[in-house]
Write a protein that holds these residues in place. Sequence first.
Motif: not given
Length: 389
Positions: A313-319
């Motif tokens: 599981f890869v953490v998506n870039p913060a928005e």
Amino acid sequence: MVASGADGVVAEYPVEVGEFVAAGTLLSRLRMESTDLELQEQEALTAARAAELAELQTPRKEDVEEAQARVQALQVTLSNAERRLEELRALSRRGASTQSELRDAEDAFDSAEQNLLAARAAFQRTASGARAEQKLQAQSMLESQQKHVEYLRAEREKRLTKAPFDGFVVEEHTYVGQWLSKGAPVLTLARLDEVEVEVQIDQQYIDQVSAGREVSLRISGSGVSAGDRAVDGVREWTGQVAAVVPRSNWEKGSRSFPVIIRVRNEIDLSTSPPTPALREGMMAEAAFRGVSVKALLVPKDSVVRTSRGAFVFVVNPAEAGKPLSVRQVMVTLGLGTGLRIQVQGESLAAGQQVVTEGAERLRAFQTVTVMAAASGEAAAAGSAEAAPR
């Protein structure tokens, strides 16, 4: 495994499990009373055959002397007969003897001459021994008997099971009084002066492994000698590749190939029995130096393995204004090193954060909260503990 060389009942079994034995040490002895009796009988017969041949090859001194004395006696008889014949011939010329007396003297001379010739021939036979064919026959009989004795001695030796090499008795397979068949196991003997380590190498890397290459091994519980460093009881050893088996365990669904590594063991001879540093059945971790490749590594704890394959599981870039979420990325696993493992997957790049704890409870695109970030040493791709929201 050491096997019996003959059929029989075990009469002696002097070794025990854990004992160290040197090459040639008696491991078991079968009953051999009948074998010994037959061997003694045939050895006595061999001695008799040898005496017969010696008698034929070298005549007895007394026989030679007797034959020689007979020749000498007949020589005297011939001389007397010759002198008597000459006297009668002289008398016959003067008319002082009869023709009958002269013929008797001639017959006596001829008889003495023939007897002397026969005695000389007998003396020659006695002095030279038996005829050549008699000697050859006796020689053949002796050699045949000697071969039979050698066979019986070899059969007797088969009833004695001895250690073929220095080693440790690790398992007993018989006991005193048991009937053993030829080829039946007597005991299992482990040769530990040099041990073999078997490791499995994936077909992707097997072409980088060849016989003769040096290999580093880490083996726990193998002791620490002077100058060695051990971490958590693990000692490093150096071995050499002895063989690369050209057949994988494909019947069991594996594409890994067995590689045999030989390692020189250390045995403490000051103890009784001697104590080997490496023992049969120990686990070892082998490190091969292969071709250097640039690879993406993640913590091993971040990989979730399922029947469908492995993924992280890869953490998506913060928005801005949105909670963090994760995406599921299927990966192909490669080599492992320490706490990290090589992965290949779509859109994976160095510096991305992956979930290392709680990943098995996540779903794709689920929002998460980062609890704590791991240090850069933990994984090249970065890592984090996450809690689902």
